[in-house]
Design a protein around this motif. Structure first.
Motif: not given
Length: 128
Positions: A86-93, A113-122
């Motif tokens: 509970n409380g962990e960020p959710l995965d955006v795919k 959804l509110r983006l917390i971080d973006v992994i795919d820098t490309a």
């Protein structure tokens, strides 16, 4: 390269991928009337075309891998424990590939959804 004689007497030639050396091809010299008449735009020059391609964005709460037998035992009221706290960020795919992490928000009675971080820098570098 392998030659095989078929039962009907015809010869079938198969090419092993290791037999082909693409360095031998002179593709930069390949020219046709069509390509000569119209200059080719490289992907790095104009990305506006790609900005209009629809993609599916999914917010994944959590998941769990279990056997089909265990799933068949589940019934109304059953609880299946998932892999996130509970409380962990959710995965955006995006089209099934992980883009980043987000949290759920409600905007005008609809989920968002509110983006917390973006992994795919490309993907983020494509923005202009």
């Amino acid at each position: 390269m392998t030659d095989t004689i078929m039962s009907d007497g015809t010869e079938k030639t198969t090419i092993d991928g290791e037999d082909i050396n693409f360095d031998d091809f002179q593709l930069e010299d390949f020219d046709t009337a069509e390509t000569a008449a119209e200059p080719v735009q490289h992907a790095g020059h104009d990305l506006n075309f790609f900005k209009n391609i629809p993609v599916t964005v999914t917010l994944e709460v959590a998941s769990k891998e279990l056997s089909l037998g265990d799933l068949m035992k589940a019934g109304e009221g059953s609880v299946i424990e998932l892999d996130k706290m509970n409380g962990e960020p959710l995965d955006v795919k995006v089209n099934g590939s992980l883009l980043g992490h987000a949290e759920v928000v409600v905007v005008n009675d609809k989920y968002g959804l509110r983006l917390i971080d973006v992994i795919d820098t490309a993907l983020s570098s494509v923005e202009s």
